[in-house]
Scaffold this motif. Structure first.
Motif, PDB file in Angstrom:
ATOM      1  N   LYS A   8      -1.673  24.182 -10.055  1.00  0.00           N
ATOM      2  CA  LYS A   8      -2.490  23.091 -10.588  1.00  0.00           C
ATOM      3  C   LYS A   8      -1.604  21.955 -11.109  1.00  0.00           C
ATOM      4  O   LYS A   8      -1.878  20.780 -10.873  1.00  0.00           O
ATOM      5  N   ALA A   9      -0.535  22.328 -11.824  1.00  0.00           N
ATOM      6  CA  ALA A   9       0.393  21.315 -12.341  1.00  0.00           C
ATOM      7  C   ALA A   9       1.075  20.575 -11.185  1.00  0.00           C
ATOM      8  O   ALA A   9       1.249  19.354 -11.234  1.00  0.00           O
ATOM      9  N   LEU A  10       1.433  21.297 -10.155  1.00  0.00           N
ATOM     10  CA  LEU A  10       2.060  20.703  -8.981  1.00  0.00           C
ATOM     11  C   LEU A  10       1.118  19.709  -8.297  1.00  0.00           C
ATOM     12  O   LEU A  10       1.508  18.588  -7.964  1.00  0.00           O
ATOM     13  N   VAL A  11      -0.130  20.106  -8.131  1.00  0.00           N
ATOM     14  CA  VAL A  11      -1.124  19.216  -7.505  1.00  0.00           C
ATOM     15  C   VAL A  11      -1.361  17.985  -8.371  1.00  0.00           C
ATOM     16  O   VAL A  11      -1.424  16.864  -7.865  1.00  0.00           O
ATOM     17  N   ASN A  12      -1.479  18.173  -9.694  1.00  0.00           N
ATOM     18  CA  ASN A  12      -1.688  17.037 -10.591  1.00  0.00           C
ATOM     19  C   ASN A  12      -0.529  16.052 -10.520  1.00  0.00           C
ATOM     20  O   ASN A  12      -0.732  14.831 -10.495  1.00  0.00           O
ATOM     21  N   LYS A  13       0.687  16.565 -10.492  1.00  0.00           N
ATOM     22  CA  LYS A  13       1.868  15.704 -10.395  1.00  0.00           C
ATOM     23  C   LYS A  13       1.880  14.974  -9.051  1.00  0.00           C
ATOM     24  O   LYS A  13       2.202  13.787  -8.978  1.00  0.00           O
ATOM     25  N   TYR A  14       1.509  15.676  -7.972  1.00  0.00           N
ATOM     26  CA  TYR A  14       1.428  15.078  -6.643  1.00  0.00           C
ATOM     27  C   TYR A  14       0.444  13.910  -6.634  1.00  0.00           C
ATOM     28  O   TYR A  14       0.736  12.825  -6.129  1.00  0.00           O
ATOM     29  N   VAL A  15      -0.725  14.114  -7.216  1.00  0.00           N
ATOM     30  CA  VAL A  15      -1.757  13.074  -7.278  1.00  0.00           C
ATOM     31  C   VAL A  15      -1.277  11.896  -8.124  1.00  0.00           C
ATOM     32  O   VAL A  15      -1.475  10.736  -7.767  1.00  0.00           O
ATOM     33  N   GLU A  16      -0.626  12.191  -9.239  1.00  0.00           N
ATOM     34  CA  GLU A  16      -0.095  11.142 -10.112  1.00  0.00           C
ATOM     35  C   GLU A  16       0.928  10.284  -9.358  1.00  0.00           C
ATOM     36  O   GLU A  16       0.879   9.052  -9.401  1.00  0.00           O
ATOM     37  N   LEU A  17       1.837  10.940  -8.647  1.00  0.00           N
ATOM     38  CA  LEU A  17       2.847  10.202  -7.868  1.00  0.00           C
ATOM     39  C   LEU A  17       2.191   9.410  -6.742  1.00  0.00           C
ATOM     40  O   LEU A  17       2.580   8.277  -6.453  1.00  0.00           O
ATOM     41  N   SER A  18       1.190   9.994  -6.125  1.00  0.00           N
ATOM     42  CA  SER A  18       0.460   9.304  -5.069  1.00  0.00           C
ATOM     43  C   SER A  18      -0.178   8.022  -5.597  1.00  0.00           C
ATOM     44  O   SER A  18      -0.131   6.966  -4.957  1.00  0.00           O
ATOM     45  N   ASP A  19      -0.767   8.095  -6.797  1.00  0.00           N
ATOM     46  CA  ASP A  19      -1.377   6.922  -7.424  1.00  0.00           C
ATOM     47  C   ASP A  19      -0.327   5.850  -7.731  1.00  0.00           C
ATOM     48  O   ASP A  19      -0.547   4.661  -7.501  1.00  0.00           O
ATOM     49  N   GLN A  20       0.822   6.282  -8.263  1.00  0.00           N
ATOM     50  CA  GLN A  20       1.894   5.331  -8.578  1.00  0.00           C
ATOM     51  C   GLN A  20       2.394   4.640  -7.310  1.00  0.00           C
ATOM     52  O   GLN A  20       2.613   3.427  -7.307  1.00  0.00           O
ATOM     53  N   ILE A  21       2.567   5.403  -6.249  1.00  0.00           N
ATOM     54  CA  ILE A  21       3.034   4.839  -4.981  1.00  0.00           C
ATOM     55  C   ILE A  21       2.024   3.826  -4.452  1.00  0.00           C
ATOM     56  O   ILE A  21       2.390   2.762  -3.953  1.00  0.00           O
ATOM     57  N   ALA A  22       0.739   4.131  -4.569  1.00  0.00           N
ATOM     58  CA  ALA A  22      -0.303   3.212  -4.109  1.00  0.00           C
ATOM     59  C   ALA A  22      -0.254   1.898  -4.885  1.00  0.00           C
ATOM     60  O   ALA A  22      -0.373   0.815  -4.298  1.00  0.00           O
ATOM     61  N   GLU A  23      -0.062   1.988  -6.194  1.00  0.00           N
ATOM     62  CA  GLU A  23       0.014   0.773  -7.025  1.00  0.00           C
ATOM     63  C   GLU A  23       1.228  -0.073  -6.643  1.00  0.00           C
ATOM     64  O   GLU A  23       1.129  -1.285  -6.441  1.00  0.00           O
ATOM     65  N   VAL A  24       2.375   0.575  -6.550  1.00  0.00           N
ATOM     66  CA  VAL A  24       3.607  -0.137  -6.213  1.00  0.00           C
ATOM     67  C   VAL A  24       3.508  -0.685  -4.781  1.00  0.00           C
ATOM     68  O   VAL A  24       3.958  -1.793  -4.499  1.00  0.00           O
ATOM     69  N   GLY A  25       2.891   0.086  -3.900  1.00  0.00           N
ATOM     70  CA  GLY A  25       2.717  -0.360  -2.518  1.00  0.00           C
ATOM     71  C   GLY A  25       1.884  -1.629  -2.433  1.00  0.00           C
ATOM     72  O   GLY A  25       2.195  -2.538  -1.659  1.00  0.00           O
ATOM     73  N   ALA A  26       0.828  -1.705  -3.230  1.00  0.00           N
ATOM     74  CA  ALA A  26      -0.017  -2.901  -3.241  1.00  0.00           C
ATOM     75  C   ALA A  26       0.773  -4.110  -3.742  1.00  0.00           C
ATOM     76  O   ALA A  26       0.658  -5.212  -3.189  1.00  0.00           O
ATOM     77  N   GLU A  27       1.583  -3.898  -4.778  1.00  0.00           N
ATOM     78  CA  GLU A  27       2.426  -4.988  -5.288  1.00  0.00           C
ATOM     79  C   GLU A  27       3.441  -5.417  -4.235  1.00  0.00           C
ATOM     80  O   GLU A  27       3.695  -6.609  -4.051  1.00  0.00           O
ATOM     81  N   LEU A  28       4.000  -4.447  -3.543  1.00  0.00           N
ATOM     82  CA  LEU A  28       4.993  -4.722  -2.506  1.00  0.00           C
ATOM     83  C   LEU A  28       4.383  -5.531  -1.362  1.00  0.00           C
ATOM     84  O   LEU A  28       5.004  -6.484  -0.861  1.00  0.00           O
ATOM     85  N   VAL A  29       3.180  -5.189  -0.971  1.00  0.00           N
ATOM     86  CA  VAL A  29       2.495  -5.938   0.089  1.00  0.00           C
ATOM     87  C   VAL A  29       2.305  -7.394  -0.332  1.00  0.00           C
ATOM     88  O   VAL A  29       2.561  -8.322   0.447  1.00  0.00           O
ATOM     89  N   ALA A  30       1.875  -7.600  -1.563  1.00  0.00           N
ATOM     90  CA  ALA A  30       1.662  -8.962  -2.060  1.00  0.00           C
ATOM     91  C   ALA A  30       2.981  -9.741  -2.089  1.00  0.00           C
ATOM     92  O   ALA A  30       3.036 -10.912  -1.687  1.00  0.00           O
TER      93      ALA A  30
END
Length: 117
Positions: A8-30
């Motif tokens: 569960k902790a592994l999945v939560n960390k995976y989701v958290e990192l996925s969210d961070q990557i999505a945010e940074v990715g959107a900034e990078l695209v802009a």
């Protein structure tokens, strides 16, 4: 094997990192869009002034105007046209040859995780 709590902790960390990557990715695209738009303007000025190299005294380095060439991907239509010429406009043979060529390509299968929101 991993116990339930660790999983569960592994999945939560995976989701958290996925969210961070999505945010940074959107900034990078802009940022890339802004950079590309400015780059077009810089390129136009360099082309009009026939400038090949621009020395960047404050930032250091150079901006270099180059010509980039690439070959577009093979398209079925192009291959079929050539096969038609080679087979004397025999559409059946040309189509069969095209299918043989197409079927010889290797299919690569790889497991991957994806997240749906």
């Amino acid at each position: 094997m991993v116990d339930d709590n660790k999983f569960k902790a592994l999945v939560n960390k995976y989701v958290e990192l996925s969210d961070q990557i999505a945010e940074v990715g959107a900034e990078l695209v802009a940022l890339r869009k802004k950079k590309d738009a400015m780059g077009e303007l810089v390129m136009q000025v360099m082309q009009q002034g026939d400038i090949q190299v621009l020395e960047l005294t404050e930032q250091g380095g150079k901006l270099i105007r180059r010509e980039s060439k690439r070959t577009e991907a093979l398209k079925k239509e192009h291959i079929l046209d050539e096969l038609m010429l080679l087979t004397g406009n025999d559409a059946t043979r040309a189509q069969a040859s095209l299918e043989k060529i197409h079927n010889k390509r290797t299919l690569v299968v790889k497991d991957a995780l994806s997240r749906k929101r």
